[in-house]
Scaffold this motif. Structure first.
Motif, PDB file in Angstrom:
ATOM      1  N   MET A 151     -57.303 -19.224  14.471  1.00 34.76           N
ATOM      2  CA  MET A 151     -56.680 -18.985  13.193  1.00 34.76           C
ATOM      3  C   MET A 151     -56.552 -17.480  12.980  1.00 34.76           C
ATOM      4  SD  MET A 151     -56.899 -20.959   9.923  1.00 34.76           S
ATOM      5  CE  MET A 151     -55.990 -20.479   8.530  1.00 34.76           C
ATOM      6  N   LYS A 152     -55.403 -17.066  12.502  1.00 37.84           N
ATOM      7  CA  LYS A 152     -55.184 -15.642  12.257  1.00 37.84           C
ATOM      8  C   LYS A 152     -55.527 -15.289  10.818  1.00 37.84           C
ATOM      9  CE  LYS A 152     -51.706 -14.917  15.755  1.00 37.84           C
ATOM     10  NZ  LYS A 152     -50.300 -14.637  16.030  1.00 37.84           N
ATOM     11  N   ASP A 170     -57.462 -12.887  15.342  1.00 35.48           N
ATOM     12  CA  ASP A 170     -57.221 -14.291  15.678  1.00 35.48           C
ATOM     13  C   ASP A 170     -58.549 -14.864  16.147  1.00 35.48           C
ATOM     14  OD1 ASP A 170     -56.193 -16.743  16.344  1.00 35.48           O
ATOM     15  OD2 ASP A 170     -54.714 -15.995  17.767  1.00 35.48           O
ATOM     16  N   VAL A 171     -59.220 -15.583  15.251  1.00 37.30           N
ATOM     17  CA  VAL A 171     -60.586 -16.044  15.497  1.00 37.30           C
ATOM     18  C   VAL A 171     -60.692 -17.554  15.298  1.00 37.30           C
ATOM     19  CG1 VAL A 171     -61.597 -13.813  14.876  1.00 37.30           C
ATOM     20  CG2 VAL A 171     -61.258 -15.526  13.113  1.00 37.30           C
ATOM     21  N   ALA A 172     -61.840 -18.099  15.639  1.00 40.05           N
ATOM     22  CA  ALA A 172     -62.053 -19.544  15.552  1.00 40.05           C
ATOM     23  C   ALA A 172     -61.958 -20.076  14.126  1.00 40.05           C
ATOM     24  CB  ALA A 172     -63.401 -19.913  16.164  1.00 40.05           C
ATOM     25  N   GLY A 173     -62.328 -19.278  13.143  1.00 38.33           N
ATOM     26  CA  GLY A 173     -62.275 -19.753  11.759  1.00 38.33           C
ATOM     27  C   GLY A 173     -62.792 -18.719  10.786  1.00 38.33           C
ATOM     28  N   PRO A 214     -56.079 -15.659   5.013  1.00 41.05           N
ATOM     29  CA  PRO A 214     -55.509 -16.427   6.124  1.00 41.05           C
ATOM     30  C   PRO A 214     -54.005 -16.178   6.228  1.00 41.05           C
ATOM     31  CG  PRO A 214     -56.595 -17.876   4.521  1.00 41.05           C
ATOM     32  CD  PRO A 214     -56.614 -16.506   3.961  1.00 41.05           C
ATOM     33  N   ILE A 215     -53.514 -16.162   7.450  1.00 41.22           N
ATOM     34  CA  ILE A 215     -52.080 -16.025   7.701  1.00 41.22           C
ATOM     35  C   ILE A 215     -51.536 -17.428   7.881  1.00 41.22           C
ATOM     36  CG2 ILE A 215     -50.331 -15.191   9.316  1.00 41.22           C
ATOM     37  CD1 ILE A 215     -52.152 -12.782   9.826  1.00 41.22           C
ATOM     38  N   MET A 216     -50.534 -17.758   7.111  1.00 46.13           N
ATOM     39  CA  MET A 216     -49.950 -19.094   7.173  1.00 46.13           C
ATOM     40  C   MET A 216     -49.025 -19.166   8.391  1.00 46.13           C
ATOM     41  SD  MET A 216     -49.246 -19.675   3.119  1.00 46.13           S
ATOM     42  CE  MET A 216     -48.651 -21.337   3.325  1.00 46.13           C
ATOM     43  N   GLY A 217     -49.463 -19.910   9.387  1.00 44.05           N
ATOM     44  CA  GLY A 217     -48.688 -20.085  10.604  1.00 44.05           C
ATOM     45  C   GLY A 217     -48.822 -21.514  11.084  1.00 44.05           C
ATOM     46  N   ASP A 235     -50.937 -22.821  12.953  1.00 44.11           N
ATOM     47  CA  ASP A 235     -52.323 -23.317  12.956  1.00 44.11           C
ATOM     48  C   ASP A 235     -52.974 -23.259  11.584  1.00 44.11           C
ATOM     49  OD1 ASP A 235     -52.469 -20.571  12.796  1.00 44.11           O
ATOM     50  OD2 ASP A 235     -53.994 -20.359  14.336  1.00 44.11           O
ATOM     51  N   PHE A 236     -52.217 -22.982  10.523  1.00 46.65           N
ATOM     52  CA  PHE A 236     -52.795 -22.824   9.186  1.00 46.65           C
ATOM     53  C   PHE A 236     -53.469 -24.087   8.692  1.00 46.65           C
ATOM     54  CE2 PHE A 236     -52.532 -22.648   4.498  1.00 46.65           C
ATOM     55  CZ  PHE A 236     -53.312 -21.528   4.300  1.00 46.65           C
ATOM     56  N   ALA A 237     -52.924 -25.241   9.016  1.00 48.08           N
ATOM     57  CA  ALA A 237     -53.487 -26.503   8.532  1.00 48.08           C
ATOM     58  C   ALA A 237     -54.700 -26.953   9.357  1.00 48.08           C
ATOM     59  CB  ALA A 237     -52.412 -27.583   8.551  1.00 48.08           C
ATOM     60  N   ALA A 238     -54.955 -26.267  10.451  1.00 52.97           N
ATOM     61  CA  ALA A 238     -56.055 -26.683  11.333  1.00 52.97           C
ATOM     62  C   ALA A 238     -57.398 -26.482  10.683  1.00 52.97           C
ATOM     63  CB  ALA A 238     -55.990 -25.901  12.634  1.00 52.97           C
TER      64      ALA A 238
END
Length: 123
Positions: free
Chosen positions: A1-2, A89-92, A115-118, A120-123
């Motif tokens: 997640m970024k 860009d890290v695990a969480g 958080p950057i909405m991309g 993987d944002f919903a992950a």
């Protein structure tokens, strides 16, 4: 997640007259930050980082009743200004807080983690 890391500094500490020539304290702080940056490059968690120009040389664009207008600088009187940003860009979130806590402990100035909405944002 970024995550976007937004670093703030007190306006009193950033003199617009000397913005182009950093103080000894600023250079020392940057050297400390570079240690963290190298560590994040080694772990693959670093994306990018940049310092920002002094607010006195910024431009604000607003929509007004007369249309879109560009004016010099921000209008608000600020106690803190956005001085730099980084993207990691890290695990969480927990890892982001761990990284930022170490930076804040050394530099002493607040950093906002957003958080950057991309994809993987919903992950």
């Amino acid at each position: 997640m970024k995550y976007l890391l937004l670093s703030y500094t007190p306006t009193a500490a950033w003199d617009s007259a000397t913005a182009d020539s950093p103080s000894e304290d600023a250079l020392a702080a940057f050297a400390e930050y570079q240690k963290f940056e190298r560590e994040l490059i080694e772990t693959g968690e670093f994306v990018t980082s940049e310092g920002l120009g002094h607010p006195a040389v910024s431009t604000t664009v607003r929509r007004t009743a007369d249309g879109v207008v560009a004016t010099d600088g921000p209008f608000a009187e600020l106690k803190e200004v956005l001085a730099s940003f980084a993207v990691i860009d890290v695990a969480g979130r927990e890892r982001a807080v761990e990284i930022v806590s170490r930076i804040v402990e050394v530099l002493g100035e607040p950093i906002e983690i957003r958080p950057i909405m991309g994809a993987d944002f919903a992950a």
